[in-house]
Scaffold this active site. Structure first.
Site, mmCIF file in Angstrom:
data_model
loop_
_atom_site.group_PDB
_atom_site.id
_atom_site.type_symbol
_atom_site.label_atom_id
_atom_site.label_comp_id
_atom_site.label_asym_id
_atom_site.label_seq_id
_atom_site.Cartn_x
_atom_site.Cartn_y
_atom_site.Cartn_z
ATOM 1 C CG HIS A 194 101.161 15.217 4.821
ATOM 2 N ND1 HIS A 194 101.637 15.028 6.088
ATOM 3 C CD2 HIS A 194 100.683 16.482 4.771
ATOM 4 C CE1 HIS A 194 101.445 16.135 6.787
ATOM 5 N NE2 HIS A 194 100.871 17.039 6.017
ATOM 6 C CG ASP A 239 98.344 22.686 0.249
ATOM 7 O OD1 ASP A 239 97.662 23.599 0.717
ATOM 8 O OD2 ASP A 239 99.451 22.357 0.711
HETATM 9 N N1 ACO Z 1 104.554 13.502 -6.614
HETATM 10 C C1 ACO Z 1 105.378 12.533 -7.032
HETATM 11 N N2 ACO Z 1 106.190 11.821 -6.209
HETATM 12 C C2 ACO Z 1 106.147 12.116 -4.897
HETATM 13 C C3 ACO Z 1 105.303 13.126 -4.386
HETATM 14 C C4 ACO Z 1 104.480 13.817 -5.296
HETATM 15 N N3 ACO Z 1 103.660 14.788 -4.887
HETATM 16 N N4 ACO Z 1 105.477 13.226 -3.048
HETATM 17 C C5 ACO Z 1 106.400 12.307 -2.725
HETATM 18 N N5 ACO Z 1 106.805 11.631 -3.839
HETATM 19 C C6 ACO Z 1 107.759 10.521 -3.896
HETATM 20 C C7 ACO Z 1 109.192 11.001 -3.708
HETATM 21 O O1 ACO Z 1 109.784 11.334 -4.949
HETATM 22 C C8 ACO Z 1 109.813 9.782 -3.071
HETATM 23 O O2 ACO Z 1 110.009 8.820 -4.075
HETATM 24 P P1 ACO Z 1 111.275 7.794 -3.982
HETATM 25 O O3 ACO Z 1 111.027 6.979 -2.725
HETATM 26 O O4 ACO Z 1 111.224 6.995 -5.230
HETATM 27 O O5 ACO Z 1 112.499 8.651 -3.862
HETATM 28 C C9 ACO Z 1 108.703 9.263 -2.151
HETATM 29 O O6 ACO Z 1 107.476 9.680 -2.768
HETATM 30 C C10 ACO Z 1 108.765 9.819 -0.729
HETATM 31 O O7 ACO Z 1 108.771 11.226 -0.814
HETATM 32 P P2 ACO Z 1 109.582 12.184 0.141
HETATM 33 O O8 ACO Z 1 110.044 13.369 -0.620
HETATM 34 O O9 ACO Z 1 110.612 11.420 0.901
HETATM 35 O O10 ACO Z 1 108.467 12.620 1.142
HETATM 36 P P3 ACO Z 1 108.628 13.769 2.196
HETATM 37 O O11 ACO Z 1 107.929 13.285 3.417
HETATM 38 O O12 ACO Z 1 110.016 14.215 2.350
HETATM 39 O O13 ACO Z 1 107.833 14.979 1.532
HETATM 40 C C11 ACO Z 1 106.073 16.297 0.758
HETATM 41 C C12 ACO Z 1 106.507 15.238 1.777
HETATM 42 C C13 ACO Z 1 107.059 17.480 0.783
HETATM 43 C C14 ACO Z 1 104.706 16.817 1.134
HETATM 44 C C15 ACO Z 1 106.052 15.638 -0.640
HETATM 45 O O14 ACO Z 1 105.092 14.598 -0.658
HETATM 46 C C16 ACO Z 1 105.766 16.636 -1.744
HETATM 47 O O15 ACO Z 1 106.685 17.294 -2.235
HETATM 48 N N6 ACO Z 1 104.464 16.772 -2.163
HETATM 49 C C17 ACO Z 1 104.111 17.768 -3.141
HETATM 50 C C18 ACO Z 1 104.053 19.143 -2.499
HETATM 51 C C19 ACO Z 1 102.837 19.289 -1.603
HETATM 52 O O16 ACO Z 1 101.734 18.953 -1.970
HETATM 53 N N7 ACO Z 1 103.090 19.862 -0.426
HETATM 54 C C20 ACO Z 1 102.024 20.149 0.552
HETATM 55 C C21 ACO Z 1 102.137 19.269 1.746
HETATM 56 S S1 ACO Z 1 100.801 19.566 2.856
HETATM 57 C C22 ACO Z 1 101.204 21.005 3.596
HETATM 58 O O17 ACO Z 1 102.319 21.364 3.792
HETATM 59 C C23 ACO Z 1 100.110 21.861 3.958
#
Ligand code: ACO
Length: 443
Positions: free
Chosen positions: A309, A366
């Site tokens: 998140h 989710d």
């Molecule tokens: N699985 C694997 N790796 C992940 C995940 C995940 N679900 N989420 C984040 N990471 C990793 C990224 O690859 C990144 O790694 P790095 O530092 O080696 O490059 C690090 O964790 C930080 O991630 P960001 O993408 O910078 O986090 P951001 O804040 O931009 O994104 C998000 C947040 C979009 C929710 C992300 O965690 C994600 O894509 N999760 C999966 C989709 C999801 O569940 N979305 C629902 C969110 S809740 C809502 O909207 C109701």
């Protein structure tokens, strides 16, 4: 808060600028840079707005480090067994719990406006049966502008309440019609005797020869899902509603845009991706361990959906509540769900995996919400639609807060231009001339 300075000093070359510090009621600190460009010629650069406060808001508080979520100051945990979604919606929009009389009046408005205009109902017959319900929902909310043009511009509170009630009531009817269309089933008109969640389930599942009877557990679970999704401060869809609303676009158009933003798999669409991921594991396409490994692979686009998140760097408190609700609902059902066991296994693996620990990746709302919706018989392509119904009061509350704020202006960020510079314009013009010649030559 004696240790918070009133001003920040920014030094740029031989000049220094004093920037006011803004402090929230929970001690969040922000540096007000709104005059910085006028004073210095500099803007700030924050590409995904992850460190930018775009407004002051008194609707919802989140402490992502501690895993805290509060609606109008009330911790989310207080909403587990009570109250109804309609009460929470009113509270979010108007800032306090309604009195019984206010709630009754609002519920009466919802009942009065639950029908769609017959022309809108006929429009559903023209929609392809396999149309994505989120597309139908977004288009149909915008279409409310056809039928309720008296709300395209208003300044009085009474009109706002009327417009908000139409949205909160009709979104249910639209969602149910979208589902019935996809199933090739006749539409069920809303039943004014039923309460909010029961009415939605009735419109989705009753058959001409058989009224859908919902168990209290299912009604409570749906109510809980809607309440838990009702607001989440400046998330992608709410911010979208604010952006659209800031141009003074009407409430229907602004909320329709919110639905479009919610649709994406990184936002509300993640609940669909979670189930697809669990189904893939269930049918043997990959093991839970392979799923975790793939989500960690740098070159892979795959993510462990339902994890991570932007704000929570700890458990999303909603995910815990939904997980417990799943346990409760499944305990009352005669059947289990193999996907629930897979989800638990994935959660267990991820929570002890160093990659997820290092990045503070925990289950978000989710991860279990789709499983809970499945237990009620709600199909996967309706998950994000249900999320939208839940989020609508939040969008309306933010639209109102912004609309009522005399200091709010159109939302319009800046950029750092990195395209062709002036000294390359000659080359660009020459290229354009070449293209023009090619286009004019006979093919
Ligand atoms: N699985 C694997 N790796 C992940 C995940 C995940 N679900 N989420 C984040 N990471 C990793 C990224 O690859 C990144 O790694 P790095 O530092 O080696 O490059 C690090 O964790 C930080 O991630 P960001 O993408 O910078 O986090 P951001 O804040 O931009 O994104 C998000 C947040 C979009 C929710 C992300 O965690 C994600 O894509 N999760 C999966 C989709 C999801 O569940 N979305 C629902 C969110 S809740 C809502 O909207 C109701």
């Amino acid at each position: 808060m004696a240790d918070i300075p009133e001003k920040a000093i920014l030094i740029l070359g031989d000049k220094q600028y004093e920037l006011p510090v803004v402090v929230g009621t929970e001690g969040e600190r922000a540096i007000d840079i709104s005059k910085l460009r006028d004073q210095s010629g500099y803007i700030t650069y924050d590409p995904s707005l992850s460190n930018t406060g775009v407004c002051k808001s008194s609707i919802t508080f989140i402490d992502g480090e501690k895993g805290i979520l509060r609606y109008r100051g009330i911790p989310i945990e207080q909403f587990v067994n009570y109250p109804s979604f309609v009460r929470v919606a009113w509270m979010l929009i108007f800032g306090r719990m309604p009195t019984s009389a206010e709630l009754a009046q609002f519920s009466e408005l919802l009942t009065r406006h639950e029908l769609l205009h017959e022309s809108a109902r006929h429009q559903f017959q023209q929609i392809p049966v396999d149309a994505p319900p989120m597309a139908i929902l977004s288009a149909s909310l915008n279409n409310l502008s056809y039928y309720h043009q008296q709300f395209l511009a208003f300044e009085d509170t009474e009109s706002f309440v009327e417009a908000a009630a139409r949205l909160i009531s009709k979104v249910r009817t639209i969602a149910a019609f979208a589902y019935r269309r996809s199933q090739g089933l006749p539409f069920n008109y809303p039943d004014p005797k039923l309460r909010y969640c029961e009415n939605l389930l009735h419109m989705m599942f009753s058959l001409p020869h058989q009224q859908y009877i919902c168990t209290p557990e299912v009604v409570d679970a749906l109510n809980l899902v809607l309440v838990l999704h009702a607001d989440h401060e400046q998330n992608c869809s709410t911010f979208t509603v604010r952006v659209v609303g800031s141009s003074k676009a009407n409430l229907f158009a602004s909320c329709s845009a919110g639905v479009s933003a919610l649709w994406g798999p990184l936002h509300g669409g993640a609940n669909v991706k979670v189930i697809e991921m669990l189904e893939e594991i269930h049918k043997g396409g990959m093991t839970p361990e392979e799923c975790i490994a793939e989500s960690k692979r740098k070159e892979s686009k795959f993510r462990l959906f339902g994890f991570g998140h932007r704000v929570y760097k700890n458990f999303d408190p909603r995910s815990r509540i939904i997980r417990d609700a799943c346990d409760r609902v499944f305990a009352t059902l005669k059947h289990g769900d193999p996907l629930l066991d897979i989800a638990r296994k994935l959660e267990e693996l991820a929570l002890k995996d160093q990659y997820f620990i290092d990045r503070n990746l925990y289950p978000n709302v989710d991860f279990y919400s789709g499983l809970l919706l499945r237990s009620m018989g709600i199909p996967t392509n309706m998950f994000t639609v249900i999320f939208s119904i839940g989020r609508l009061p939040g969008w309306i509350a933010h639209w109102k807060e912004q609309h009522d704020d005399p200091t709010s202006r159109i939302l319009r960020p800046r950029q750092v231009y990195v395209g062709l510079p002036e000294n390359r314009i000659e080359a660009a013009l020459a290229q354009a001339e070449e293209l023009r010649k090619v286009e004019q030559s006979p093919t």
